[in-house]
Design a protein around this motif. Structure first.
Motif, PDB file in Angstrom:
ATOM      1  N   LEU A  55       0.834  -1.203   0.000  1.00  0.00           N
ATOM      2  CA  LEU A  55       0.000   0.000   0.000  1.00  0.00           C
ATOM      3  C   LEU A  55       0.868   1.252   0.000  1.00  0.00           C
ATOM      4  N   LEU A  56       1.945   1.214   0.755  1.00  0.00           N
ATOM      5  CA  LEU A  56       2.856   2.360   0.806  1.00  0.00           C
ATOM      6  C   LEU A  56       3.544   2.570  -0.530  1.00  0.00           C
ATOM      7  N   GLN A  57       3.909   1.480  -1.189  1.00  0.00           N
ATOM      8  CA  GLN A  57       4.538   1.613  -2.505  1.00  0.00           C
ATOM      9  C   GLN A  57       3.549   2.165  -3.515  1.00  0.00           C
ATOM     10  N   GLY A  58       2.274   1.806  -3.402  1.00  0.00           N
ATOM     11  CA  GLY A  58       1.257   2.361  -4.295  1.00  0.00           C
ATOM     12  C   GLY A  58       1.136   3.868  -4.136  1.00  0.00           C
ATOM     13  N   VAL A  59       1.204   4.356  -2.905  1.00  0.00           N
ATOM     14  CA  VAL A  59       1.189   5.801  -2.657  1.00  0.00           C
ATOM     15  C   VAL A  59       2.417   6.444  -3.290  1.00  0.00           C
ATOM     16  N   GLY A  60       3.567   5.796  -3.132  1.00  0.00           N
ATOM     17  CA  GLY A  60       4.803   6.317  -3.709  1.00  0.00           C
ATOM     18  C   GLY A  60       4.748   6.404  -5.216  1.00  0.00           C
ATOM     19  N   LEU A  61       4.167   5.386  -5.855  1.00  0.00           N
ATOM     20  CA  LEU A  61       4.042   5.402  -7.314  1.00  0.00           C
ATOM     21  C   LEU A  61       3.181   6.563  -7.786  1.00  0.00           C
ATOM     22  N   ALA A  62       2.039   6.757  -7.109  1.00  0.00           N
ATOM     23  CA  ALA A  62       1.140   7.840  -7.511  1.00  0.00           C
ATOM     24  C   ALA A  62       1.811   9.197  -7.357  1.00  0.00           C
ATOM     25  N   LEU A  63       2.511   9.403  -6.243  1.00  0.00           N
ATOM     26  CA  LEU A  63       3.145  10.697  -5.997  1.00  0.00           C
ATOM     27  C   LEU A  63       4.344  10.927  -6.912  1.00  0.00           C
ATOM     28  N   ALA A  64       5.191   9.911  -7.048  1.00  0.00           N
ATOM     29  CA  ALA A  64       6.460  10.104  -7.751  1.00  0.00           C
ATOM     30  C   ALA A  64       6.310  10.093  -9.264  1.00  0.00           C
ATOM     31  N   MET A  65       5.533   9.143  -9.807  1.00  0.00           N
ATOM     32  CA  MET A  65       5.482   8.988 -11.260  1.00  0.00           C
ATOM     33  C   MET A  65       4.960  10.237 -11.964  1.00  0.00           C
ATOM     34  N   MET A  66       3.813  10.727 -11.529  1.00  0.00           N
ATOM     35  CA  MET A  66       3.218  11.869 -12.215  1.00  0.00           C
ATOM     36  C   MET A  66       3.995  13.147 -11.928  1.00  0.00           C
ATOM     37  N   SER A  67       4.503  13.268 -10.700  1.00  0.00           N
ATOM     38  CA  SER A  67       5.281  14.460 -10.347  1.00  0.00           C
ATOM     39  C   SER A  67       6.565  14.533 -11.161  1.00  0.00           C
ATOM     40  N   LEU A  68       7.249  13.413 -11.308  1.00  0.00           N
ATOM     41  CA  LEU A  68       8.478  13.390 -12.094  1.00  0.00           C
ATOM     42  C   LEU A  68       8.197  13.661 -13.569  1.00  0.00           C
ATOM     43  N   ASN A  69       7.099  13.115 -14.070  1.00  0.00           N
ATOM     44  CA  ASN A  69       6.750  13.363 -15.467  1.00  0.00           C
ATOM     45  C   ASN A  69       6.496  14.847 -15.701  1.00  0.00           C
ATOM     46  N   GLN A  70       5.747  15.461 -14.795  1.00  0.00           N
ATOM     47  CA  GLN A  70       5.459  16.869 -14.954  1.00  0.00           C
ATOM     48  C   GLN A  70       6.719  17.720 -14.814  1.00  0.00           C
TER      49      GLN A  70
END
Length: 527
Positions: A381-396
């Motif tokens: 669950l914690l990794q899922g939160v990390g994916l949501a925060l990091a992936m889109m933020s890094l892309n932007q």
């Protein structure tokens, strides 16, 4: 009066421009489905790999090429996508890729030999690799800025959910239907994809002359460099790294390829991909952090099913349900990410995402031989939160750090970094697992020999439990003793691997401070 009328007309046009028509959303749906299928096929086959190997007559070592072939061709195609779109036109290119993805999926499903399967996977990888970055291109070109946030959120979920759902779906199909349908499943989906592309995208004239004027030196360099490096990372440990002539040759091919790619940046009038974006401080930091994210995304998704299979006795379907947990926070958080990016500093979101990754890895350092799927609930669950925060933020952060005319190159490098990071992560797992398992087995074996008081007590307990079962209980007890030492060494090895990945993420966190804040009032979009 005329000025007022003109102003009213302008306002009306501006208002209309803020809403995409049905055709635009059909195109976005096509891009989303395409990227989902491409990312799904990375992992759906891994769940069925042992069964496929047996049916196509491949050994364990040979069977790894079923996965490697897809990854290598996909990682080569991703950076080339921008050039293909400029040359062939977006709709023409996607129609070609979707058609070939369908045909090669059928070839894989019908495969009766390893060469036939590898050819199919190579074709799938090239076609699928084009479907990932072009999904972002559709969002950027077919939706107005005010609605791009929804399109990018949809894309973000597909990129994350594809690899998450893949093992579960592949495991279920293998256990309940047949591994062939892991490939045949693509046929009806791609038929719908073709229809959506025809309805949602406008025809563009292809510039066939661009094939003659192309940066062929750069194309060769990209294919040889990335292709050679990916194979070296995937096969290095199995071939004992530079003890193998095969790995040495491929390393030289990769070196020559990257040298050709760098030379093309100087001598080509229009390089196939502009590597100068990597000199941008902010984008360079994004690229390195995306390597780390790719390592975690693919590495952890490989380690958990392996641990559950070898230690807990889970089948692929049961392991798939555990992996699916990390998709739950993603589904809930992705629609909120555009708003968060407007009100929260992108650096804070990236740091938060990476911290979630690191903590998730460190939580998994306390595994025992009694650990089961529920042990991984909190970390998943914690990794899922990390994916949501990091992936889109890094892309932007990546897109906002480069000029608009270089957004396509940035998108290609960004997506390539994710897959390359995954290859690096899997290579690290393969290498460290082998070495740490040997180390822990030797340490445990020397500390708890059959002649030590503790070893003697344990052997007596086992022998007592086996009494009456028939056979030589002493030899059976010795065998069980050796198995227990090996099992404990394996658990300790996985604890070490999670620690290593946690340290990798921790080392990547300071790079977030090199990012530039997003422009105030800017529309959040990924290209």
């Amino acid at each position: 009066m005329n000025a007022q009328a003109a102003s009213a007309d302008d306002d009306g046009q501006a208002g209309a421009a803020q809403k995409a028509d049905a055709g635009a959303w059909l195109a976005v749906a096509a891009g989303t489905i395409g990227s989902f299928m491409a990312t799904l096929d990375i992992s759906i086959v891994n769940a069925a790999l042992p069964t496929i190997q047996g049916e196509v007559g491949a050994s364990g070592t040979e069977g790894t090429w079923i996965s490697t072939a897809y990854l290598v061709s996909e990682i080569v195609m991703i950076p080339l996508t921008g050039w293909f779109v400029r040359t062939l036109g977006l709709r023409n290119f996607l129609l070609i890729c979707a058609s070939f993805f369908t045909l090669f999926s059928v070839l894989c499903g019908l495969s009766s030999s390893l060469p036939m399967m590898i050819v199919g996977r190579i074709g799938q990888g090239f076609a699928g690799g084009a479907l990932i970055p072009t999904a972002l291109t559709i969002v950027a070109t077919r939706l107005p800025p005010a609605q791009q946030t929804m399109g990018t959120a949809l894309f973000g979920m597909t990129v994350i959910m594809g690899p998450v759902i893949g093992p579960l779906l592949g495991g279920w199909l293998t256990e309940n239907v047949s591994w062939h349908y892991a490939f045949f499943l693509n046929v009806p989906v791609c038929a719908g994809l073709l229809a959506l592309l025809l309805l949602g995208l406008h025809h563009e004239k292809a510039h066939w002359a661009g094939l003659l004027d192309a940066d062929w030196l750069g194309i060769f360099g990209l294919a040889a460099g990335l292709g050679g490096l990916t194979v070296v990372l995937e096969e290095g440990q199995r071939e004992r790294w530079f003890e193998s002539e095969f790995i040495i040759i491929l390393s030289l091919v990769a070196a020559v390829g990257f040298a050709a790619l760098l030379l093309a940046q100087v001598v080509s009038r229009e390089p196939v991909i502009q590597l100068k974006v990597l000199r941008n401080r902010s984008f360079g930091a994004v690229f390195l952090m995306m390597l780390a994210v790719g390592m975690i995304l693919f590495g952890v998704m490989y380690m958990i099913p392996q641990f559950l299979a070898m230690v807990s006795g889970y089948n692929t379907e049961q392991s798939g349900y555990v992996l699916l947990l990390q998709g739950l926070p993603t589904v809930f958080l992705m629609p909120l990410m555009p708003k968060l990016l407007e009100i929260v500093d992108v650096r804070a979101l990236v740091i938060g995402g990476l911290l979630c990754f690191g903590i998730a890895c460190f939580i998994n350092m306390d595994l025992t031989s009694q650990s089961v799927g529920t042990t991984f609930v909190a970390s998943q669950l914690l990794q899922g939160v990390g994916l949501a925060l990091a992936m889109m933020s890094l892309n932007q952060a990546a897109i906002s750090s480069v000029p608009t005319e270089l957004a396509g190159d940035a998108s290609g490098l960004f997506n390539a970094a994710r897959n390359l990071g995954g290859s690096i992560g899997l290579a690290m797992i393969s290498t460290f697992q082998d070495r740490r398992l040997t180390y822990h087995t030797e340490v445990l074996g020397s500390a708890t020999t059959a002649n030590s008081p503790m070893g003697q007590d344990y052997l007596r307990q086992i022998a007592g439990a086996l009494r009456g079962s028939g056979g030589d209980t002493a030899m059976q007890a010795m065998g069980a003793f050796a198995q227990q030492v090996q099992l404990q060494a394996l658990v300790m090895t996985y604890n070490d691997l999670f620690w290593i990945f946690g340290v990798v993420v921790a080392c990547a966190i300071p790079l977030a401070f090199l990012l530039k804040p997003l422009p105030k009032g800017a529309h959040i979009a990924m290209h």
